[in-house]
Design a protein around this motif. Structure first.
Motif, PDB file in Angstrom:
ATOM      1  N   PRO A   1     -45.565  76.737 118.891  1.00 36.28           N
ATOM      2  CA  PRO A   1     -44.791  77.809 118.257  1.00 36.28           C
ATOM      3  C   PRO A   1     -43.359  77.817 118.793  1.00 36.28           C
TER       4      PRO A   1
ATOM      5  N   SER B   1     -52.208  80.327 113.528  1.00 32.92           N
ATOM      6  CA  SER B   1     -51.497  80.269 114.806  1.00 32.92           C
ATOM      7  C   SER B   1     -51.902  81.437 115.669  1.00 32.92           C
TER       8      SER B   1
ATOM      9  N   GLU C   1     -49.771  82.268 117.844  1.00 37.37           N
ATOM     10  CA  GLU C   1     -48.383  82.662 118.126  1.00 37.37           C
ATOM     11  C   GLU C   1     -47.924  82.329 119.539  1.00 37.37           C
TER      12      GLU C   1
ATOM     13  N   CYS D   1     -49.493  76.176 116.579  1.00 39.16           N
ATOM     14  CA  CYS D   1     -49.494  76.459 115.143  1.00 39.16           C
ATOM     15  C   CYS D   1     -50.201  75.284 114.484  1.00 39.16           C
TER      16      CYS D   1
END
Ligand code: CTP
Ligand code: MG
Length: 470
Positions: free
Chosen positions: A301, A338, A340, A344
């Protein structure tokens, strides 16, 4: 269970107990007092108030989100929101875990167990003179509170719980669904929870709801101005669509779920049973049995607010889908997952992950003199030509060597530099360039064991059906 029984049961579960209320109000009042003190200490003259669903008494039990707002005079420079305000907020929330958030606007978020605290600055302005995105909120709170009695608070809670249960709650980009304020307006406008579902069952495109009648007789104009699939004109601001975040998929899901719930009421809509994550090998077998291919692109990410991250992820998903199609792959569907923080993952189910080595390329009819000549010149000498040019009926046809037969290789090649030229958004492309890993089914179990949430996602992805449909 009947509609009434389901609603009564849900209401029992989502209405906060006295004990929860006490805890929430105690935290809210404490932070409110400390924030007021800290702000006056740094010379920011502000009124501090509890806003949002705690002020309106419409939060869902176990999911309290305490919004403490500081209403600042318009003379305070915007820069001071990021500096002076945030410093005061951090001191007011000392002792709590703190996450600084910003979208258009800075604010401080503190996750406590079972609830969340937000310390948010806004300007105290006349309606219409908005200086920041959160300035409308005090007016929203007042509008809603004036129209809710005890029974209606329950109706709002039922609607919020329903929308949450079917996965449509939240105006953030990741969800693209209904905000709490939107649920409140709908329940108020239609007079209750079931009334809202009955109306939604019959919504047509574009749906325009205008509680204060700002566009009465000029609904076309509203449709023209807002251009969103669902339009709910903000009672405190005729220039704003409260439902602007609602994506058409989530709108459709809400309409479909409303119809189904009214026909067959069930608690499943509010409290969807979790599908047991399938063992990874079983997922692979399922894909093999379907005769399709699954490929995944995983990368780290980016350091950005969730709205930015998810906006870029969805754009990348579409861009890579286009790339695959342009290269002859049949993309059945795709998805994004994802956590986060760590990873992802974009996944694509393809008709086939490996294509024939030959592409049939149809040229012009022989009647087109110029075009035919050009077609021959282009393909006769080309080293990509495997067969032909030949005539099939009255058209020239040539059989060319396919440049990229393998979807995984295609993505590795085209995304290796970040993929900006195929349409990957800028920020994400930086991370893709550095950390991309593309794989096919074979490596999926490894991804699953590394990221537990991904297994759940894949299970739901392959099921591809809302749990309330059975
Ligand atoms: N708000 C808004 N539009 C959004 C998000 C927020 O207008 N997309 C405003 C509303 O005035 C809302 C306030 O910000 O009342 C607080 O936002 P939020 O916490 O998302 O909504 P709540 O009404 O508090 O609902 P809940 O916290 O229960 O989800
Ligand atoms: Mg809130």
């Amino acid at each position: 269970m009947s509609l009434e029984e389901v609603c009564a049961e849900v209401l029992g579960r989502v209405t906060p107990s006295e004990e929860e209320r006490r805890r929430v109000y105690e935290i809210a009042e404490g932070v409110k007092r400390r924030l007021a003190e800290e702000l006056s200490r740094v010379g920011l003259e502000a009124e501090v108030r509890v806003e949002g669903s705690v002020a309106k008494d419409t939060w869902l039990s176990g999911d309290a989100d305490i919004d403490v707002f500081a209403l600042l005079p318009p003379s305070v420079p915007r820069e001071a929101l990021k500096t002076t305000f945030m410093e005061a907020a951090r001191r007011a929330a000392s002792g709590y875990r703190q996450v600084e958030r910003w979208a258009e606007h800075p604010y401080l978020e503190c996750p406590l167990n079972g609830l969340r605290l937000n310390l948010v600055p806004c300007y105290r302005v006349e309606p219409g003179r908005w200086l920041s995105a959160t300035d409308r909120t005090p007016y929203h709170t007042r509008y809603v509170l004036q129209r809710l009695n005890e029974r209606m608070k329950g109706e709002v809670r039922l609607l919020k719980a329903f929308v949450r249960g079917i996965g449509c709650y939240g105006a953030e980009i990741k969800v693209g669904g209904f905000s709490g304020y939107l649920c409140e307006l709908l329940a108020i406008h239609y007079g209750g929870f079931l009334e809202t579902l009955r109306e939604a069952s019959e919504w047509r495109k574009p749906t325009i709801i205008d509680p204060e009648g700002y566009y009465r007789g000029r609904e076309d104009e509203a449709a023209e101005i807002f251009q969103h699939p669902l339009i709910v004109v903000d009672p405190v601001d005729r220039g704003r669509n409260v439902a602007s975040a609602v994506r058409v998929e989530k709108l459709s899901l809400f309409i479909a779920a409303s119809r189904m719930f009214l026909r067959k009421p069930s608690l499943k809509f509010f409290f969807p049973p979790k599908r047991e994550p399938a063992p990874p090998q079983q997922l692979i077998n399922a894909i093999e049995a379907r005769g399709t291919s699954l490929i995944a692109a995983a990368f780290n990410p980016i350091e950005a607010p969730p709205d930015v991250l998810w906006g870029q992820l969805y754009r990348a998903e579409r861009a890579i889908g286009r790339l695959l199609r342009k290269n002859g792959f049949e993309v059945l569907r795709s998805g994004v997952w994802s956590d986060e923080k760590r990873v992802c993952i974009l996944v694509y189910e393809l008709g086939a992950g490996r294509l024939p080595g030959v592409v049939r390329h149809v040229g012009p009819p022989i009647w087109m003199v110029e075009h035919s000549q050009r077609f021959l010149e282009e393909h006769l000498g080309s080293e990509r030509t495997l067969s032909g040019p030949t005539l099939e009926g009255d058209r020239w046809v040539v059989y060319l060597r396919r440049e990229r037969r393998d979807a995984v290789q295609l993505l590795r090649e085209k995304l290796g530099d970040g993929g900006v030229d195929v349409g990957v958004p800028r920020l994400l492309s930086e991370s893709i360039k550095e950390t991309l890993h593309v794989c096919s089914e074979g490596e999926i179990p490894r991804l699953c064991s590394k990221y537990v949430g991904f297994t759940q996602f894949l299970t739901d992805f392959l099921h591809g059906r809302p749990t309330w449909l059975g």
